[in-house]
Design a protein around this motif. Structure first.
Motif, PDB file in Angstrom:
ATOM      1  N   PHE A 105     -26.288  -0.446   3.366  1.00  0.00           N
ATOM      2  CA  PHE A 105     -27.389  -0.877   2.844  1.00  0.00           C
ATOM      3  C   PHE A 105     -27.457  -2.852   3.115  1.00  0.00           C
ATOM      4  N   GLY A 106     -26.472  -3.265   4.408  1.00  0.00           N
ATOM      5  CA  GLY A 106     -25.901  -4.657   4.193  1.00  0.00           C
ATOM      6  C   GLY A 106     -24.486  -4.765   3.407  1.00  0.00           C
ATOM      7  N   ARG A 107     -23.954  -3.699   2.897  1.00  0.00           N
ATOM      8  CA  ARG A 107     -22.654  -3.628   2.096  1.00  0.00           C
ATOM      9  C   ARG A 107     -21.832  -2.976   2.972  1.00  0.00           C
ATOM     10  N   ASP A 108     -20.447  -4.138   2.935  1.00  0.00           N
ATOM     11  CA  ASP A 108     -19.130  -3.176   3.391  1.00  0.00           C
ATOM     12  C   ASP A 108     -18.177  -2.248   2.489  1.00  0.00           C
ATOM     13  N   ILE A 109     -18.543  -1.296   2.534  1.00  0.00           N
ATOM     14  CA  ILE A 109     -18.501  -0.305   1.621  1.00  0.00           C
ATOM     15  C   ILE A 109     -17.029   0.723   1.836  1.00  0.00           C
ATOM     16  N   SER A 110     -15.720  -0.083   1.053  1.00  0.00           N
ATOM     17  CA  SER A 110     -14.550   0.730   1.237  1.00  0.00           C
ATOM     18  C   SER A 110     -14.385   2.228   1.196  1.00  0.00           C
ATOM     19  N   LEU A 111     -13.994   3.049   1.937  1.00  0.00           N
ATOM     20  CA  LEU A 111     -14.016   4.347   1.743  1.00  0.00           C
ATOM     21  C   LEU A 111     -12.550   4.513   0.604  1.00  0.00           C
ATOM     22  N   GLN A 112     -12.428   3.858  -0.055  1.00  0.00           N
ATOM     23  CA  GLN A 112     -11.218   4.222  -1.015  1.00  0.00           C
ATOM     24  C   GLN A 112     -11.720   4.265  -2.146  1.00  0.00           C
ATOM     25  N   VAL A 113     -11.360   4.447  -3.666  1.00  0.00           N
ATOM     26  CA  VAL A 113     -11.877   5.002  -4.592  1.00  0.00           C
ATOM     27  C   VAL A 113     -11.009   3.638  -5.521  1.00  0.00           C
ATOM     28  N   ALA A 114      -9.862   3.404  -5.407  1.00  0.00           N
ATOM     29  CA  ALA A 114      -8.846   2.462  -5.889  1.00  0.00           C
ATOM     30  C   ALA A 114      -7.704   1.865  -5.230  1.00  0.00           C
ATOM     31  N   ASP A 115      -7.641   0.380  -4.533  1.00  0.00           N
ATOM     32  CA  ASP A 115      -7.306   0.032  -4.046  1.00  0.00           C
ATOM     33  C   ASP A 115      -6.403   0.013  -4.992  1.00  0.00           C
ATOM     34  N   PHE A 116      -4.774   0.704  -4.953  1.00  0.00           N
ATOM     35  CA  PHE A 116      -3.940   0.617  -6.129  1.00  0.00           C
ATOM     36  C   PHE A 116      -2.969   0.146  -5.688  1.00  0.00           C
ATOM     37  N   ASN A 117      -2.105  -1.540  -6.042  1.00  0.00           N
ATOM     38  CA  ASN A 117      -1.050  -1.116  -5.012  1.00  0.00           C
ATOM     39  C   ASN A 117      -0.025  -0.969  -5.257  1.00  0.00           C
ATOM     40  N   ILE A 118      -0.276  -0.077  -5.997  1.00  0.00           N
ATOM     41  CA  ILE A 118       1.451   0.939  -6.063  1.00  0.00           C
ATOM     42  C   ILE A 118       0.503   2.643  -5.368  1.00  0.00           C
ATOM     43  N   GLY A 119       0.045   2.312  -4.438  1.00  0.00           N
ATOM     44  CA  GLY A 119      -0.249   3.893  -4.558  1.00  0.00           C
ATOM     45  C   GLY A 119       0.206   5.088  -4.644  1.00  0.00           C
ATOM     46  N   ILE A 120       1.643   4.967  -4.092  1.00  0.00           N
ATOM     47  CA  ILE A 120       2.506   5.738  -3.872  1.00  0.00           C
ATOM     48  C   ILE A 120       2.776   6.660  -5.096  1.00  0.00           C
ATOM     49  N   LEU A 121       3.403   5.424  -6.092  1.00  0.00           N
ATOM     50  CA  LEU A 121       4.104   5.550  -7.096  1.00  0.00           C
ATOM     51  C   LEU A 121       2.680   6.757  -7.792  1.00  0.00           C
ATOM     52  N   PHE A 122       1.609   6.286  -7.494  1.00  0.00           N
ATOM     53  CA  PHE A 122       0.209   7.056  -8.474  1.00  0.00           C
ATOM     54  C   PHE A 122       0.372   7.969  -7.816  1.00  0.00           C
ATOM     55  N   VAL A 123       0.694   8.379  -6.774  1.00  0.00           N
ATOM     56  CA  VAL A 123       0.612  10.026  -6.440  1.00  0.00           C
ATOM     57  C   VAL A 123       1.915  10.864  -6.669  1.00  0.00           C
ATOM     58  N   PHE A 124       3.062   9.862  -7.074  1.00  0.00           N
ATOM     59  CA  PHE A 124       4.175  10.599  -7.819  1.00  0.00           C
ATOM     60  C   PHE A 124       3.335  11.075  -9.117  1.00  0.00           C
ATOM     61  N   GLY A 125       3.249   9.778  -9.872  1.00  0.00           N
ATOM     62  CA  GLY A 125       3.080  10.173 -11.440  1.00  0.00           C
ATOM     63  C   GLY A 125       2.248  11.509 -11.503  1.00  0.00           C
ATOM     64  N   VAL A 126       1.146  11.708 -10.489  1.00  0.00           N
ATOM     65  CA  VAL A 126       0.236  12.999 -10.829  1.00  0.00           C
ATOM     66  C   VAL A 126       0.842  14.110 -10.758  1.00  0.00           C
TER      67      VAL A 126
END
Lengths: 342, 171
Positions: A105-126
């Motif tokens: 629909f004319g929009r660039d959709i990123s297929l990542q819900v949240a582009d955290f700048n500390i994504g790996i740490l978030f994974v370890f936190g969870v």
């Protein structure tokens, strides 16, 4: 944040939720078929053609069973336990980049819900929060076997988290970023981290198996010693949630492994495509990688027998952690040399 | 909703769950309320744009230390019948200790009202991010950072020695 973005993100979250649950359901079918194949049996083949409706039948069965809470159990904690397990299994999928940007629909959709700048740490936190689901459930059941299972699970998960973190640090060192998006982008084409860090991948893979409580590390639910481990007292859909969360986290952690070591959505020769075709190609490549990793995890379950608990602790503390630290030191030296700091 | 509103709501939730840690009669529930309190504190960090601190707080406190707390409490299996009786003396000392702590907190609060301006002081846009934190730790705060890591190593070696002591006697 504008409304379109809100809608787009909500749709993505809902889609991911449904896909994770659907994949988890069909993983059970796949696991049973694979086990049957390895043990030279037929496997489930009654519900639908090739038994394809088996997961639905299983789910219905789970829902229709009596939901029983033991008299001396801590009622609220007993109910919360499976919920925490499922929550931690599902939430990690929000930081995974599932593909290149999709144009709709004319929009660039990123297929990542949240582009955290500390994504790996978030994974370890969870991952570190994930212990609570099992611990609380196991304790609240007021059953010694459940408690044994819960204690085994938590000591195992805490021990293996260390080696897992240290092996993941090497990837962060190579990329120079904690964001999963940057990690995927740095592995463009065939430039995958597995070729630079095979040892780190090996350690990460073993520790993931331990974190998932999968065979050969499935001591928390070791049925020959502990009846059913931490979910001995659970019945109906509460048990279903525990079993389901195991499969969901298997799916998600396979995705994490694909992102960190196998280039995520990158495929060799992807520069020849662009736009939506590239997006679909990248999603397909990512799905294929996840499928292969899940296949290997299941293959291991039906091949290698269970560890003994002292062997498990020995492997975790005396083998994996020293090897991971040496690997990290060598990587650090090489990175410093390449950057010209030495 | 403004930033101030969010911080007030978060703050009251933090205090409420912190109170529940003390008021809850059941030790295991207390630990779980403490975990929830750590989550709210992490949320506070995120509000101040310090995502790294938030996640590290979650991994270290909620994910590791509290699991060990829970571990020990589960093995102890505390309940009403096993609770030691409180004597008048211990009640008295508890009141004095608690009162002193309360006094310290009141003075600290008074200081914030005197010197603090507003509720939340959002730091410079990316002060809490990993890059900034790393640069600060390895330039301005290098000496404290290294000293604290030496302390950690000393504590680790001490823990290993304590755990191994029995074996040495056998040798």
């Amino acid at each position: 944040m504008d409304t379109a973005m809100l809608i787009e993100k909500s749709a993505l979250v809902l889609l991911l939720f449904l896909i994770s649950l659907g994949v988890a359901a069909y993983q059970t079918y796949f696991e049973r078929k694979l086990a049957a194949w390895i043990q030279d049996r037929v496997g489930p083949d009654r519900a639908g053609p090739f038994g394809i409706l088996q997961p639905i039948a299983d789910g219905t069965k789970m829902f229709l069973k009596e939901d029983f809470i033991p008299a001396k159990a801590d009622k609220w904690l007993f109910i919360i336990g499976p919920g925490i397990s499922m929550f931690t299994a599902l939430i990690t999928s929000s930081v995974i980049p599932w593909g290149t940007n999709l144009n709709l629909f004319g929009r660039d959709i990123s297929l990542q819900v949240a582009d955290f700048n500390i994504g790996i740490l978030f994974v370890f936190g969870v991952v570190s929060i994930g212990v609570y689901g099992i611990m609380i459930g196991g304790w609240a059941s007021n059953n010694k076997y459940s408690l044994y299972g819960a204690i085994r699970a938590s000591s195992q998960m805490i021990s293996y988290e260390l080696a897992m973190g240290i092996s993941a640090i090497t990837i962060v060192m190579l990329t120079g970023s904690l964001s999963l998006n940057d990690i995927v982008k740095s592995q463009h084409g065939m430039n995958w981290n597995i070729f630079y860090q095979p040892l780190a991948f090996f350690i990460f893979f073993i520790t993931s198996l331990a974190e998932l409580n999968r065979a050969p590390f499935d001591l928390p639910e070791c049925e020959s010693e502990l009846i059913g481990g931490y979910h001995t007292e659970y019945s109906s859909m509460k048990l279903g949630l525990y079993l389901f969360s195991e499969y969901t986290s298997m799916f998600v952690s396979s995705a994490i492994m694909a992102v960190m070591f196998f280039g995520g959505y990158n495929v060799p020769g992807m520069d020849a495509f662009s736009g939506n075709i590239l997006a679909i190609l990248s999603i397909a490549a990512f799905a294929l990688k996840i499928f292969l990793i899940i296949f290997v995890i299941m293959w291991i379950r039906w091949t290698i027998p269970r560890f003994r608990f002292d062997q498990l602790m020995h492997l975790g503390w005396k083998v994996l952690i020293p090897v991971a630290i040496v690997n990290m030191l060598i990587t650090g030296l090489v990175v410093a040399w390449n950057q010209g700091w030495m | 909703m403004s930033l101030q509103m969010i911080s007030v709501i978060l703050g009251s939730l933090t205090i409420a769950s912190g109170l529940m840690v003390v008021l809850s009669k059941h030790p295991i529930r207390s630990v779980i309320y403490l975990v929830i309190t750590f989550f709210f504190i992490s949320a506070m960090y995120i509000l101040m744009n310090a995502q790294f601190l938030a996640i590290v707080n979650m991994i270290v406190y909620a994910g590791a230390i509290m699991v060990l707390f829970l571990f020990v409490l589960m093995l102890l299996n505390l309940n009403k019948e096993m609770e030691p009786e409180t004597t008048r003396m211990s009640l008295f000392t508890a009141v004095i200790a608690g009162g002193t702590l309360f006094l310290v907190m009141i003075t600290a609060l008074r200081d914030t009202f005197q010197y603090g301006k507003g509720y939340v002081q959002v730091p410079v846009q990316d002060a809490g991010l990993v890059e900034q934190l790393g640069k600060l730790l390895f330039s301005k705060y290098l000496v404290p950072f290294e000293i604290s890591s030496i302390l950690f190593i000393a504590a680790m070696v001490g823990a290993v020695l304590l755990a191994k002591r029995e074996k040495q006697i056998i040798d």
